[in-house]
Design an enzyme around this catalytic site. Structure first.
Site, PDB file in Angstrom:
ATOM      1  N   LYS A 132       0.827  -1.201   0.000  1.00 25.20           N
ATOM      2  CA  LYS A 132       0.000   0.000   0.000  1.00 25.20           C
ATOM      3  C   LYS A 132       0.864   1.256   0.000  1.00 25.20           C
ATOM      4  O   LYS A 132       0.622   2.184  -0.783  1.00 25.20           O
ATOM      5  CB  LYS A 132      -0.935   0.012   1.211  1.00 25.20           C
ATOM      6  CG  LYS A 132      -1.865   1.217   1.273  1.00 25.20           C
ATOM      7  CD  LYS A 132      -2.738   1.199   2.510  1.00 25.20           C
ATOM      8  CE  LYS A 132      -1.939   1.546   3.746  1.00 25.20           C
ATOM      9  NZ  LYS A 132      -2.780   1.674   4.949  1.00 25.20           N
TER      10      LYS A 132
ATOM     11  N   ASP B  20      -6.506   1.337   1.200  1.00 28.39           N
ATOM     12  CA  ASP B  20      -6.543   1.475   2.645  1.00 28.39           C
ATOM     13  C   ASP B  20      -7.939   1.088   3.136  1.00 28.39           C
ATOM     14  O   ASP B  20      -8.749   0.560   2.376  1.00 28.39           O
ATOM     15  CB  ASP B  20      -6.175   2.904   3.062  1.00 28.39           C
ATOM     16  CG  ASP B  20      -7.223   3.928   2.629  1.00 28.39           C
ATOM     17  OD1 ASP B  20      -8.147   3.588   1.849  1.00 28.39           O
ATOM     18  OD2 ASP B  20      -7.113   5.089   3.074  1.00 28.39           O
TER      19      ASP B  20
END
Length: 218
Positions: A120, A138
């Site tokens: 991420k 997220d």
């Protein structure tokens, strides 16, 4: 959500916010990387408060290494997990100096090899620093993707793969920013504000909160 609906979904978000950006504050690629690492399980607001003074002092990995772990902790002690984050930031800074000429690499594998940098984080850096068509999933994007029917998946990686497959041009670079902001401010976790959502008619969520002050079903 069908292909035509997905295009319209992003068209509306883009019309309202033509140039979406991360809410993290930074002055260069290195500061961006540090800010994203620090933002794990922390809010962007909290990270920005901690990094304003830090980034006036530290602009390069060399300067971060010179600051040292204890010096960094003093700047970021208001952020969750600051001890491990300080250790990772100092370590990744040393690796950038040693292996990358002090520059942030524009490569996912090289980024994820750095301490404290997961997929991420790497996707955020690639997108914000280098304009890559990446989707940093997220909690907000995971929720919005599943709730709306835009990109359903049981894991962040599954949602990311769906977004990679479904998000059309010209929205691919800005998509993850639009989705994060949408999840942060409108499609909230406990009570989505469907009554003011610009894409409510495209959304597959069954328990829409269509009146201000209304409550989502448990």
């Amino acid at each position: 959500m069908k292909r035509e609906q997905i295009f319209e979904f992003f068209r509306r978000l883009a019309e309202l916010n033509p140039s979406p950006e991360t809410e993290l504050e930074f002055g260069n690629h290195f500061q961006l990387l540090v800010a994203v690492v620090l933002s794990a399980q922390s809010t962007d607001v909290g990270v920005n408060k901690a990094t304003r003074a830090l980034f006036r002092e530290v602009k390069t990995p060399e300067q971060m290494v010179a600051l040292g772990e204890d010096g960094l902790k003093e700047h970021i002690k208001t952020i969750g997990l600051f001890n491990s984050k300080a250790r990772n930031v100092i370590a990744l800074s040393a690796i950038l100096v040693r292996d990358h000429g002090g520059e942030v690499p524009a490569d996912r594998d090289a980024l994820t090899a750095l301490p404290g940098v997961g997929r991420k984080t790497a996707n955020v850096v690639l997108n914000c620093a280098f304009g890559a068509e990446t989707f940093a999933v997220d909690t907000h994007i995971f929720r919005v993707g599943n709730r709306t029917g835009l990109a359903k998946g049981k894991t962040p990686l599954a949602v990311e793969k769906q977004l990679e497959k479904k998000v059309p041009q010209p929205f691919r670079v800005g998509a993850h920013h639009w989705l994060i902001l949408h999840g942060r401010y409108i499609c909230k976790a406990r009570t989505p504000e469907c009554w003011r959502c610009p894409v409510v008619d495209l959304c597959a969520f069954k328990d829409k909160v269509l009146q201000k002050g209304g409550k989502a079903k448990a």
